[in-house]
Design an enzyme around this catalytic site. Structure first.
Site, PDB file in Angstrom:
ATOM      1  CG  ASN A 110      -1.819   1.207   1.300  1.00 51.88           C
ATOM      2  OD1 ASN A 110      -2.366   1.613   0.267  1.00 51.88           O
ATOM      3  ND2 ASN A 110      -2.000   1.803   2.476  1.00 51.88           N
ATOM      4  CG  HIS A 112      -0.635   6.127   4.832  1.00 44.35           C
ATOM      5  ND1 HIS A 112      -2.020   6.105   4.852  1.00 44.35           N
ATOM      6  CD2 HIS A 112      -0.247   6.972   5.816  1.00 44.35           C
ATOM      7  CE1 HIS A 112      -2.441   6.894   5.836  1.00 44.35           C
ATOM      8  NE2 HIS A 112      -1.390   7.430   6.429  1.00 44.35           N
ATOM      9  CB  SER A 139       5.118   5.243   4.228  1.00 48.40           C
ATOM     10  OG  SER A 139       5.441   6.349   5.045  1.00 48.40           O
ATOM     11  CG  ASP A 148      -2.727   3.310   7.060  1.00 48.71           C
ATOM     12  OD1 ASP A 148      -2.793   2.695   5.983  1.00 48.71           O
ATOM     13  OD2 ASP A 148      -3.489   4.258   7.359  1.00 48.71           O
ATOM     14  CD  GLU A 177       0.795   9.566  -2.530  1.00 51.18           C
ATOM     15  OE1 GLU A 177       0.076   8.744  -3.110  1.00 51.18           O
ATOM     16  OE2 GLU A 177       0.351  10.412  -1.748  1.00 51.18           O
TER      17      GLU A 177
HETATM   18  C1  GRF Z   1      -2.995   8.729  -2.606  1.00 49.83           C
HETATM   19  O1  GRF Z   1      -2.729   9.924  -1.938  1.00 49.83           O
HETATM   20  C2  GRF Z   1      -2.532   7.551  -1.783  1.00 49.83           C
HETATM   21  O2  GRF Z   1      -1.425   7.842  -0.981  1.00 49.83           O
HETATM   22  C3  GRF Z   1      -3.719   7.274  -0.899  1.00 49.83           C
HETATM   23  O3  GRF Z   1      -4.834   7.535  -1.710  1.00 49.83           O
HETATM   24  C4  GRF Z   1      -4.492   8.466  -2.726  1.00 49.83           C
HETATM   25  C5  GRF Z   1      -4.847   7.826  -4.037  1.00 49.83           C
HETATM   26  O4  GRF Z   1      -4.696   8.694  -5.118  1.00 49.83           O
HETATM   27  N1  GRF Z   1      -3.665   5.938  -0.371  1.00 49.83           N
HETATM   28  P1  GRF Z   1      -4.794   8.155  -6.610  1.00 49.83           P
HETATM   29  O5  GRF Z   1      -6.145   7.456  -6.750  1.00 49.83           O
HETATM   30  O6  GRF Z   1      -3.664   7.197  -6.819  1.00 49.83           O
HETATM   31  O7  GRF Z   1      -4.705   9.353  -7.473  1.00 49.83           O
END
Ligand code: GRF
Length: 197
Positions: A110, A112, A139, A148, A177
């Protein structure tokens, strides 16, 4: 040549991380993973449209009216049907049942949007700003039954600026991310193949 690890990406919304994972692979086909399925509990999730455009198989079913374990059993069957080896959560806004997590132990990742173990759960950017943290970030972790809380395998920091609000911070964290998740998945899948020998 070793076969790329077969990955399913689970989404509930816009799917920007799914897109980043897929683009990483397209830039260099010699990657350790291949996205074979994008699945969602939200049939009108924007990310499904993106996945279809990319030619990736999709599966969607609303969880509404179903027990958690019942929905997850259905999802599990679909994943096995597509011979999925690693499940990647990318904005999948639904808790997985303990039975599902156990049966995929060490094979669910995942991302986060916080520097875990700080700020588990929702509204992470607002909480990081209110706490006076110097850094926010994201993370990648292995999913365990506790939310988490699984082992973190990669992190990226983002400096919190004096004028940041949750939206401006979220934007910069999201960019990280998109950089971090493909690299972490790439390494994880390489390790999976190495362990198999
Ligand atoms: C991201 O911020 C991720 O960290 C969280 O949910 C959001 C998803 O965004 N778990 P996307 O759908 O990938 O644009």
């Amino acid at each position: 040549m070793t076969e790329p690890v077969r990955v399913a990406v689970l989404i509930s919304g816009r799917g920007s991380n799914m897109l980043a994972l897929s683009e990483h692979k397209r830039r260099d086909p010699d990657r350790s993973y291949r996205i074979v399925l994008v699945a969602s509990n939200v049939p009108d999730a924007r990310g499904l449209v993106l996945a279809k455009r990319l030619g990736i198989k999709t599966w969607a079913k609303s969880h509404e009216g179903m027990k958690r374990a019942e929905f997850d059993a259905l999802l599990d069957a679909v994943l096995h049907e597509h011979e999925v080896e690693i499940v990647v959560l990318a904005g999948y806004m639904r808790l997985l049942s303990p039975g599902f997590v156990d049966s995929w132990e060490g094979r669910i990742l995942n991302i986060h949007p916080s520097l875990l173990p700080l700020h588990k759960g929702l509204d992470t950017h607002r909480r990081a700003i209110l706490a006076g943290d110097e850094f926010a970030g994201c993370s990648v972790h292995i999913v365990t039954p506790d939310l988490d809380s699984g082992p973190v395998i990669a992190q990226a920091q983002v400096k919190i600026l004096p004028r940041d609000d949750p939206e401006s911070l979220a934007k910069r964290v999201l960019a990280e991310e998109h950089r971090l998740y493909p690299l972490a998945l790439e390494e994880y899948c390489r390790a999976v193949r190495e362990i198999e020998g």
